[in-house]
Scaffold this active site. Structure first.
Site, PDB file in Angstrom:
ATOM      1  N   ARG A   1       4.640  -0.758  -1.304  1.00  0.00           N
ATOM      2  CA  ARG A   1       4.156  -0.281   0.226  1.00  0.00           C
ATOM      3  C   ARG A   1       2.642  -0.890   0.257  1.00  0.00           C
ATOM      4  NH1 ARG A   1       7.995   3.270   1.056  1.00  0.00           N
ATOM      5  NH2 ARG A   1       7.078   4.042   2.762  1.00  0.00           N
TER       6      ARG A   1
ATOM      7  N   ARG B   1      -0.022  -3.303  12.426  1.00  0.00           N
ATOM      8  CA  ARG B   1      -0.232  -3.065  10.779  1.00  0.00           C
ATOM      9  C   ARG B   1      -1.209  -4.168   9.944  1.00  0.00           C
ATOM     10  NH1 ARG B   1       4.216   0.785   9.207  1.00  0.00           N
ATOM     11  NH2 ARG B   1       4.476   0.535   7.526  1.00  0.00           N
TER      12      ARG B   1
ATOM     13  N   ARG C   1      11.239  12.850   0.324  1.00  0.00           N
ATOM     14  CA  ARG C   1      11.167  12.977   1.563  1.00  0.00           C
ATOM     15  C   ARG C   1      12.899  12.411   1.377  1.00  0.00           C
ATOM     16  NH1 ARG C   1       8.651   8.203   5.090  1.00  0.00           N
ATOM     17  NH2 ARG C   1       9.656   7.226   3.762  1.00  0.00           N
TER      18      ARG C   1
ATOM     19  N   ARG D   1      15.369   7.645   2.134  1.00  0.00           N
ATOM     20  CA  ARG D   1      15.265   5.964   2.796  1.00  0.00           C
ATOM     21  C   ARG D   1      15.477   5.011   1.327  1.00  0.00           C
ATOM     22  NH1 ARG D   1      10.169   6.185   6.419  1.00  0.00           N
ATOM     23  NH2 ARG D   1       9.541   3.968   5.181  1.00  0.00           N
TER      24      ARG D   1
ATOM     25  N   LYS E   1       2.412  10.614   8.709  1.00  0.00           N
ATOM     26  CA  LYS E   1       2.222  10.133  10.240  1.00  0.00           C
ATOM     27  C   LYS E   1       3.492  10.453  11.308  1.00  0.00           C
ATOM     28  CE  LYS E   1       2.234   5.380   9.120  1.00  0.00           C
ATOM     29  NZ  LYS E   1       2.115   5.806   7.568  1.00  0.00           N
TER      30      LYS E   1
HETATM   31  P1  AP5 Z   1       5.988  11.203   7.230  1.00  0.00           P
HETATM   32  O1  AP5 Z   1       5.270  12.127   8.027  1.00  0.00           O
HETATM   33  O2  AP5 Z   1       7.593  10.246   6.471  1.00  0.00           O
HETATM   34  O3  AP5 Z   1       4.846   9.470   7.013  1.00  0.00           O
HETATM   35  P2  AP5 Z   1       5.062   8.201   7.562  1.00  0.00           P
HETATM   36  O4  AP5 Z   1       3.151   8.405   6.966  1.00  0.00           O
HETATM   37  O5  AP5 Z   1       5.422   8.736   8.236  1.00  0.00           O
HETATM   38  O6  AP5 Z   1       5.407   7.579   6.082  1.00  0.00           O
HETATM   39  P3  AP5 Z   1       6.869   6.193   6.504  1.00  0.00           P
HETATM   40  O7  AP5 Z   1       7.297   5.791   4.599  1.00  0.00           O
HETATM   41  O8  AP5 Z   1       7.241   6.651   7.232  1.00  0.00           O
HETATM   42  O9  AP5 Z   1       5.964   5.161   6.764  1.00  0.00           O
HETATM   43  P4  AP5 Z   1       5.498   3.931   6.523  1.00  0.00           P
HETATM   44  O10 AP5 Z   1       4.092   3.421   7.473  1.00  0.00           O
HETATM   45  O11 AP5 Z   1       5.736   3.188   5.035  1.00  0.00           O
HETATM   46  O12 AP5 Z   1       7.349   3.176   7.032  1.00  0.00           O
HETATM   47  P5  AP5 Z   1       7.519   2.870   8.785  1.00  0.00           P
HETATM   48  O13 AP5 Z   1       8.636   3.424   8.645  1.00  0.00           O
HETATM   49  O14 AP5 Z   1       6.991   2.773   9.367  1.00  0.00           O
HETATM   50  O15 AP5 Z   1       5.764  11.825   5.418  1.00  0.00           O
HETATM   51  C1  AP5 Z   1       5.894  12.159   3.883  1.00  0.00           C
HETATM   52  C2  AP5 Z   1       6.283  12.838   2.883  1.00  0.00           C
HETATM   53  O16 AP5 Z   1       5.185  13.483   2.625  1.00  0.00           O
HETATM   54  C3  AP5 Z   1       7.142  13.790   3.650  1.00  0.00           C
HETATM   55  O17 AP5 Z   1       8.651  14.021   2.832  1.00  0.00           O
HETATM   56  C4  AP5 Z   1       6.835  14.901   4.170  1.00  0.00           C
HETATM   57  O18 AP5 Z   1       7.618  16.306   4.661  1.00  0.00           O
HETATM   58  C5  AP5 Z   1       5.688  15.056   3.719  1.00  0.00           C
HETATM   59  N1  AP5 Z   1       5.223  15.706   3.814  1.00  0.00           N
HETATM   60  C6  AP5 Z   1       4.560  15.543   5.449  1.00  0.00           C
HETATM   61  N2  AP5 Z   1       2.647  15.693   5.724  1.00  0.00           N
HETATM   62  C7  AP5 Z   1       2.906  16.423   4.641  1.00  0.00           C
HETATM   63  C8  AP5 Z   1       1.536  17.524   4.231  1.00  0.00           C
HETATM   64  N3  AP5 Z   1       0.763  17.595   5.358  1.00  0.00           N
HETATM   65  N4  AP5 Z   1       1.626  17.773   2.985  1.00  0.00           N
HETATM   66  C9  AP5 Z   1       2.328  18.185   1.845  1.00  0.00           C
HETATM   67  N5  AP5 Z   1       3.946  16.825   2.603  1.00  0.00           N
HETATM   68  C10 AP5 Z   1       3.965  16.272   3.740  1.00  0.00           C
HETATM   69  O19 AP5 Z   1       7.666   1.713   7.575  1.00  0.00           O
HETATM   70  C11 AP5 Z   1       8.746   1.061   7.100  1.00  0.00           C
HETATM   71  C12 AP5 Z   1       9.183  -0.099   7.097  1.00  0.00           C
HETATM   72  O20 AP5 Z   1       9.364  -1.328   7.995  1.00  0.00           O
HETATM   73  C13 AP5 Z   1       7.655  -1.395   5.893  1.00  0.00           C
HETATM   74  O21 AP5 Z   1       7.042  -1.582   5.107  1.00  0.00           O
HETATM   75  C14 AP5 Z   1       7.731  -2.634   6.643  1.00  0.00           C
HETATM   76  O22 AP5 Z   1       8.896  -3.629   6.099  1.00  0.00           O
HETATM   77  C15 AP5 Z   1       8.473  -2.167   7.628  1.00  0.00           C
HETATM   78  N6  AP5 Z   1       7.782  -2.200   8.935  1.00  0.00           N
HETATM   79  C16 AP5 Z   1       7.593  -1.315  10.459  1.00  0.00           C
HETATM   80  N7  AP5 Z   1       6.361  -1.330  11.415  1.00  0.00           N
HETATM   81  C17 AP5 Z   1       5.702  -2.459  10.866  1.00  0.00           C
HETATM   82  C18 AP5 Z   1       5.007  -3.419  11.399  1.00  0.00           C
HETATM   83  N8  AP5 Z   1       3.707  -3.146  11.790  1.00  0.00           N
HETATM   84  N9  AP5 Z   1       4.614  -4.568  10.516  1.00  0.00           N
HETATM   85  C19 AP5 Z   1       5.829  -5.408   9.734  1.00  0.00           C
HETATM   86  N10 AP5 Z   1       5.995  -4.491   9.017  1.00  0.00           N
HETATM   87  C20 AP5 Z   1       6.684  -3.396   9.915  1.00  0.00           C
END
Ligand code: AP5
Ligand code: ZN
Length: 230
Positions: A184, A101, A140, A173, A26
């Site tokens: 997660r 979410r 990552r 992270r 994402k």
């Molecule tokens: P990346 O693009 O970083 O993936 P992502 O989908 O953004 O993953 P996140 O881990 O950031 O998502 P998340 O939803 O868990 O975290 P968030 O910050 O929202 O890609 C991942 C890796 O793969 C990278 O190394 C990239 O280079 C590689 N990659 C990408 N595309 C690729 C491809 N096509 N091929 C190969 N490799 C590739 O949330 C974190 C925490 O915050 C949550 O756990 C929760 O505690 C809290 N939180 C956030 N939002 C909420 C909410 N709405 N409600 C409640 N808690 C929340």
């Protein structure tokens, strides 16, 4: 209607949601979508991590949930997004990344948009197998400066430990350890995956195969969204 002196009546609004499991890509896709479709990238994860870094009361509360890989309570996150939607840069659209979410978050977003006489244009769902997600997250690295995600193998920076985009330092992270990643993913399946059906009922979902290269994934997203307009 005019926004910032610009006529917007005939301009399509891109009120977009990016949905998908942790590690689906994402964040990787969001910056490109935001640039091409000229909408602000709103990542609740980035906003929460910034609050943790600045040790605000909200950040201190959120940290214990985030470190365990649990969701931060709905009311906290809904409050963040409602405030963000008041900012003028969201008038022409937005790209939500990591929000909503849960069903209550989706309902709160619908209500907030309705009060602004707006609605979701499309929900882009990026799909990737679970073992691939674990591999992606364990390799990552994130930029401390601009939050851009890299991967030690799949998307390596030109210079080790340094962001290609802004020269910032790359770090791992706290919630990217294998045990936390598994939690997660379990939470995603239980609480977030039902949102696909929620948006399917409204005919808003575009499913994207996230197992391809980042460029191929982006091409699919573009085809699903259509031209950026203007
Ligand atoms: P990346 O693009 O970083 O993936 P992502 O989908 O953004 O993953 P996140 O881990 O950031 O998502 P998340 O939803 O868990 O975290 P968030 O910050 O929202 O890609 C991942 C890796 O793969 C990278 O190394 C990239 O280079 C590689 N990659 C990408 N595309 C690729 C491809 N096509 N091929 C190969 N490799 C590739 O949330 C974190 C925490 O915050 C949550 O756990 C929760 O505690 C809290 N939180 C956030 N939002 C909420 C909410 N709405 N409600 C409640 N808690 C929340
Ligand atoms: Zn950077």
């Amino acid at each position: 209607m005019t926004v910032n002196g610009k006529e917007t009546a005939n301009v399509a609004q891109f009120n977009l949601i990016l949905l998908g499991p942790p590690g689906a890509g994402k964040g990787t896709q969001a910056s490109r979508i935001a640039a091409e479709y000229a909408v602000p990238h709103i990542s609740t994860g980035d906003i929460l991590r910034s609050a943790v870094k600045n040790q605000t009361p909200m950040g201190l509360e959120a940290k214990r949930y985030m470190d365990a890989g649990d969701l931060v309570p709905d009311e906290v996150v809904i409050g963040i997004v409602k405030d963000r939607l008041q900012e003028p840069d969201t008038a022409g659209g937005f790209l939500m990344d990591g929000f909503p979410r849960t069903i209550p978050q989706a309902e709160a977003l619908d209500a907030a948009l309705e009060s602004l006489d707006r609605a979701i244009s499309k929900t882009v769902v990026i799909l990737v197998d679970e073992e691939d997600l674990v591999r992606r997250l364990s390799g990552r690295r994130i930029c401390r400066g601009c939050q851009a995600p890299f991967h030690l193998l799949f998307n390596a920076p030109k210079e080790e430990g340094v962001c290609d985009k802004c020269g910032g330092e790359l770090y791992q992270r706290d919630d990217d350890t294998e045990a936390t990643v598994r939690n997660r993913l379990a939470i995603y399946r239980k609480q977030t995956e039902p949102l696909i059906e929620y948006y399917d009922r409204a005919g808003l979902v575009a499913r994207i195969d996230g197992a391809k290269t980042p460029d191929q994934v982006y091409d699919e997203i573009r085809s699903a969204l259509g031209p950026a307009g203007e």
